[in-house]
Write a protein that holds these residues in place. Sequence first.
Motif, PDB file in Angstrom:
ATOM      1  N   LEU A  46       0.948  -1.102   0.010  1.00  0.00           N
ATOM      2  CA  LEU A  46      -0.061  -0.106  -0.025  1.00  0.00           C
ATOM      3  C   LEU A  46       0.930   1.146  -0.070  1.00  0.00           C
ATOM      4  CD1 LEU A  46      -2.844  -0.353   2.539  1.00  0.00           C
ATOM      5  CD2 LEU A  46      -2.892  -0.423   0.078  1.00  0.00           C
ATOM      6  N   PHE A  47       0.621   2.222  -0.740  1.00  0.00           N
ATOM      7  CA  PHE A  47       1.746   3.209  -1.076  1.00  0.00           C
ATOM      8  C   PHE A  47       1.172   4.638  -0.150  1.00  0.00           C
ATOM      9  CE2 PHE A  47       2.449   0.490  -4.536  1.00  0.00           C
ATOM     10  CZ  PHE A  47       3.812   0.507  -4.655  1.00  0.00           C
ATOM     11  N   GLU A  48       2.024   5.138   0.367  1.00  0.00           N
ATOM     12  CA  GLU A  48       1.591   6.449   1.067  1.00  0.00           C
ATOM     13  C   GLU A  48       0.939   7.369   0.348  1.00  0.00           C
ATOM     14  OE1 GLU A  48       5.093   8.470   2.175  1.00  0.00           O
ATOM     15  OE2 GLU A  48       4.230  10.089   3.252  1.00  0.00           O
ATOM     16  N   GLU A  49       1.304   7.637  -0.965  1.00  0.00           N
ATOM     17  CA  GLU A  49       0.484   8.494  -1.960  1.00  0.00           C
ATOM     18  C   GLU A  49      -1.115   7.988  -2.012  1.00  0.00           C
ATOM     19  OE1 GLU A  49       3.269   7.110  -2.223  1.00  0.00           O
ATOM     20  OE2 GLU A  49       4.766   9.000  -2.552  1.00  0.00           O
ATOM     21  N   GLN A  50      -1.384   6.890  -2.112  1.00  0.00           N
ATOM     22  CA  GLN A  50      -2.492   6.158  -2.150  1.00  0.00           C
ATOM     23  C   GLN A  50      -3.479   6.363  -0.818  1.00  0.00           C
ATOM     24  OE1 GLN A  50      -2.559   1.806  -2.545  1.00  0.00           O
ATOM     25  NE2 GLN A  50      -4.785   1.858  -3.387  1.00  0.00           N
ATOM     26  N   LEU A  51      -2.787   6.240   0.025  1.00  0.00           N
ATOM     27  CA  LEU A  51      -3.472   6.523   1.457  1.00  0.00           C
ATOM     28  C   LEU A  51      -3.795   7.840   1.425  1.00  0.00           C
ATOM     29  CD1 LEU A  51      -1.044   4.024   3.213  1.00  0.00           C
ATOM     30  CD2 LEU A  51      -3.364   3.540   2.711  1.00  0.00           C
ATOM     31  N   LEU A  52      -2.763   8.729   1.325  1.00  0.00           N
ATOM     32  CA  LEU A  52      -3.010  10.090   1.364  1.00  0.00           C
ATOM     33  C   LEU A  52      -4.131  10.877   0.697  1.00  0.00           C
ATOM     34  CD1 LEU A  52       0.735  11.454   2.125  1.00  0.00           C
ATOM     35  CD2 LEU A  52      -1.248  11.204   3.868  1.00  0.00           C
ATOM     36  N   ARG A  53      -4.050  10.097  -0.822  1.00  0.00           N
ATOM     37  CA  ARG A  53      -4.993  10.812  -1.711  1.00  0.00           C
ATOM     38  C   ARG A  53      -6.430  10.413  -1.184  1.00  0.00           C
ATOM     39  NH1 ARG A  53      -4.487  12.445  -7.452  1.00  0.00           N
ATOM     40  NH2 ARG A  53      -2.174  12.651  -7.900  1.00  0.00           N
ATOM     41  N   GLU A  54      -6.480   8.980  -0.633  1.00  0.00           N
ATOM     42  CA  GLU A  54      -7.891   8.332  -0.340  1.00  0.00           C
ATOM     43  C   GLU A  54      -8.304   9.279   0.799  1.00  0.00           C
ATOM     44  OE1 GLU A  54      -8.203   4.500  -1.518  1.00  0.00           O
ATOM     45  OE2 GLU A  54      -9.457   4.091   0.039  1.00  0.00           O
ATOM     46  N   ASN A  55      -7.551   9.641   1.725  1.00  0.00           N
ATOM     47  CA  ASN A  55      -7.888  10.303   3.004  1.00  0.00           C
ATOM     48  C   ASN A  55      -7.633  11.717   3.353  1.00  0.00           C
ATOM     49  OD1 ASN A  55      -8.794   7.986   4.481  1.00  0.00           O
ATOM     50  ND2 ASN A  55      -6.714   7.294   3.765  1.00  0.00           N
ATOM     51  N   ALA A  56      -6.889  12.541   2.496  1.00  0.00           N
ATOM     52  CA  ALA A  56      -6.546  13.847   2.751  1.00  0.00           C
ATOM     53  C   ALA A  56      -6.684  14.709   1.564  1.00  0.00           C
ATOM     54  CB  ALA A  56      -5.314  13.974   3.354  1.00  0.00           C
ATOM     55  N   SER A  57      -6.721  15.799   1.640  1.00  0.00           N
ATOM     56  CA  SER A  57      -6.848  16.833   0.611  1.00  0.00           C
ATOM     57  C   SER A  57      -5.463  16.711  -0.031  1.00  0.00           C
ATOM     58  CB  SER A  57      -7.062  18.127   0.891  1.00  0.00           C
ATOM     59  OG  SER A  57      -6.216  18.753   1.513  1.00  0.00           O
ATOM     60  N   HIS A  58      -5.075  17.367  -1.340  1.00  0.00           N
ATOM     61  CA  HIS A  58      -3.996  17.327  -1.916  1.00  0.00           C
ATOM     62  C   HIS A  58      -2.828  18.326  -1.222  1.00  0.00           C
ATOM     63  CE1 HIS A  58      -5.366  15.824  -6.079  1.00  0.00           C
ATOM     64  NE2 HIS A  58      -5.578  14.805  -5.081  1.00  0.00           N
ATOM     65  N   ALA A  59      -3.675  19.248  -0.843  1.00  0.00           N
ATOM     66  CA  ALA A  59      -2.808  20.369   0.020  1.00  0.00           C
ATOM     67  C   ALA A  59      -1.828  19.630   1.158  1.00  0.00           C
ATOM     68  CB  ALA A  59      -3.792  21.286   0.828  1.00  0.00           C
ATOM     69  N   ASP A  60      -2.646  18.688   1.823  1.00  0.00           N
ATOM     70  CA  ASP A  60      -1.884  17.943   2.820  1.00  0.00           C
ATOM     71  C   ASP A  60      -0.713  17.328   2.453  1.00  0.00           C
ATOM     72  OD1 ASP A  60      -3.947  18.587   4.631  1.00  0.00           O
ATOM     73  OD2 ASP A  60      -4.573  16.804   4.617  1.00  0.00           O
ATOM     74  N   ILE A  61      -0.750  16.822   1.176  1.00  0.00           N
ATOM     75  CA  ILE A  61       0.495  16.117   0.538  1.00  0.00           C
ATOM     76  C   ILE A  61       1.525  16.955   0.350  1.00  0.00           C
ATOM     77  CG2 ILE A  61       1.306  14.605  -1.352  1.00  0.00           C
ATOM     78  CD1 ILE A  61      -1.661  13.780  -1.705  1.00  0.00           C
ATOM     79  N   TYR A  62       1.052  18.208  -0.313  1.00  0.00           N
ATOM     80  CA  TYR A  62       2.047  19.263  -0.544  1.00  0.00           C
ATOM     81  C   TYR A  62       2.744  19.654   0.861  1.00  0.00           C
ATOM     82  CZ  TYR A  62      -0.166  19.975  -4.659  1.00  0.00           C
ATOM     83  OH  TYR A  62      -0.984  19.516  -5.918  1.00  0.00           O
ATOM     84  N   ARG A  63       1.870  19.807   1.935  1.00  0.00           N
ATOM     85  CA  ARG A  63       2.400  20.424   3.320  1.00  0.00           C
ATOM     86  C   ARG A  63       3.351  19.555   3.970  1.00  0.00           C
ATOM     87  NH1 ARG A  63      -2.343  22.482   4.766  1.00  0.00           N
ATOM     88  NH2 ARG A  63      -3.070  20.344   5.771  1.00  0.00           N
ATOM     89  N   GLN A  64       3.309  18.044   3.457  1.00  0.00           N
ATOM     90  CA  GLN A  64       4.155  16.995   3.990  1.00  0.00           C
ATOM     91  C   GLN A  64       5.469  17.026   3.166  1.00  0.00           C
ATOM     92  OE1 GLN A  64       3.095  13.428   5.393  1.00  0.00           O
ATOM     93  NE2 GLN A  64       0.932  14.057   5.838  1.00  0.00           N
ATOM     94  N   GLY A  65       5.592  17.735   2.102  1.00  0.00           N
ATOM     95  CA  GLY A  65       6.850  17.781   1.407  1.00  0.00           C
ATOM     96  C   GLY A  65       7.126  16.796   0.607  1.00  0.00           C
ATOM     97  N   ILE A  66       6.146  15.964   0.189  1.00  0.00           N
ATOM     98  CA  ILE A  66       6.410  14.685  -0.489  1.00  0.00           C
ATOM     99  C   ILE A  66       6.943  15.042  -2.035  1.00  0.00           C
ATOM    100  CG2 ILE A  66       5.702  12.594  -1.355  1.00  0.00           C
ATOM    101  CD1 ILE A  66       3.923  12.482   1.230  1.00  0.00           C
ATOM    102  N   HIS A  67       6.076  15.840  -2.475  1.00  0.00           N
ATOM    103  CA  HIS A  67       6.296  16.192  -3.764  1.00  0.00           C
ATOM    104  C   HIS A  67       7.063  17.533  -3.834  1.00  0.00           C
ATOM    105  CE1 HIS A  67       4.499  12.690  -4.376  1.00  0.00           C
ATOM    106  NE2 HIS A  67       3.613  12.982  -3.803  1.00  0.00           N
TER     107      HIS A  67
END
Length: 336
Positions: A46-67
């Motif tokens: 299970l990929f972090e990106e999949q889990l985050l996408r399913e559960n959080a807004s994209h903004a959260d993904i940027y905030r976490q500095g993954i991309h």
Amino acid sequence: MDLSTTYMGLSLRNPIVVAACPLSEKVENIVAMEKAGAGAVVMFSLFEEQLLRENASHADIYRQGIHSSPEALSHFPDQTDFHVSIEEYLEILHKASNSVGIPIIASLNGISESGWIEYAVQMEKAGAKGIELNIYYIPATVNISGSEVEKRYVDVLRAVKSCVSVPVSLKLSPYFSSMAHLAHQLSDAGADGLVLFNRFYEPDFNIETLKLMHILHLSTPSEIRLPLLWTAILYGRIRSSIGAGTGVHGSTEVIKYILAGADVVMMASALLKHGIPYLTHILDDLRRWMQKKEFSKIKDWRGLMSQRNMDDPTLYERANYIKTLKGYEPIALFDN
Ligand SMILES: Cc1cc2nc3c(=O)[nH]c(=O)nc-3n(C[C@H](O)[C@H](O)[C@H](O)COP(=O)(O)O)c2cc1C
């Protein structure tokens, strides 16, 4: 003949483990793996990106500095690229755990310390007997030092260890400046197993379309050399179990990895190529080899070729390098 082994505290009937790959997307395949003789199965990740996408807004993904940038996410796989949803994953895990007696290890694949780690808890609840963490991280920035990268691995491990009671392993990249030191740090931080190594899938270029290509070639046996080296060096030096993998296409590679000191040997490509029943063939060959060599247990010969059991340990270091270079004979074609 006793092929049993222990891997991250789990008792396995033999040291052959199915590595994370799409074959575990179906419960019936996991049942077939047990039937063919697998000692354990690591489920696909299970990929972090999949889990985050399913559960959080994209903004959260940027905030976490993954991309690195918002544009980066537009190239990222969306939910439909992942064949299996999180719920389906947990359901497969649950059903498979109830259907087989061999341990099933669930796999989490990510790089940050939060937002996805709690899925390890759900995996444990669904029946996982262990968690394999795959930290596939490319530090493509000039601002992060080697020790910061290493700290990230240790922090993710600690975070997962603190929320589950099943053993946790780390599938590592070979690209560290001091592999043995990192392995030691992870072992001290409580890694129950280290998986050597993650296979890197570097992009390729299409020179006509001038586009990047993402093509997966299955491994070949020649790829065992790097994990073999580090298995041989780390054997007996860390508390964590060692799972060696990449390039296992027959019993020869299994035997080499165990001689180097692996507790288990993991394989994916050969099973994708030849099918799950191929496991039986490898186990039969392993038994035949042990019989020929008059070994009755795995522990009688595990680590026999490790660095600590070599008369000359430098053969794993510069001496090997120099002997290899100097041993090369140019072919006659170039003789004048
Ligand atoms: C099609 C395919 C899918 C894979 N998916 C995953 C995955 O989800 N998670 C993971 O940690 N490794 C994954 N791997 C890597 C394998 O677990 C293994 O580390 C790698 O293939 C090297 O072993 P091999 O030489 O036996 O193939 C995948 C490999 C293949 C070929």
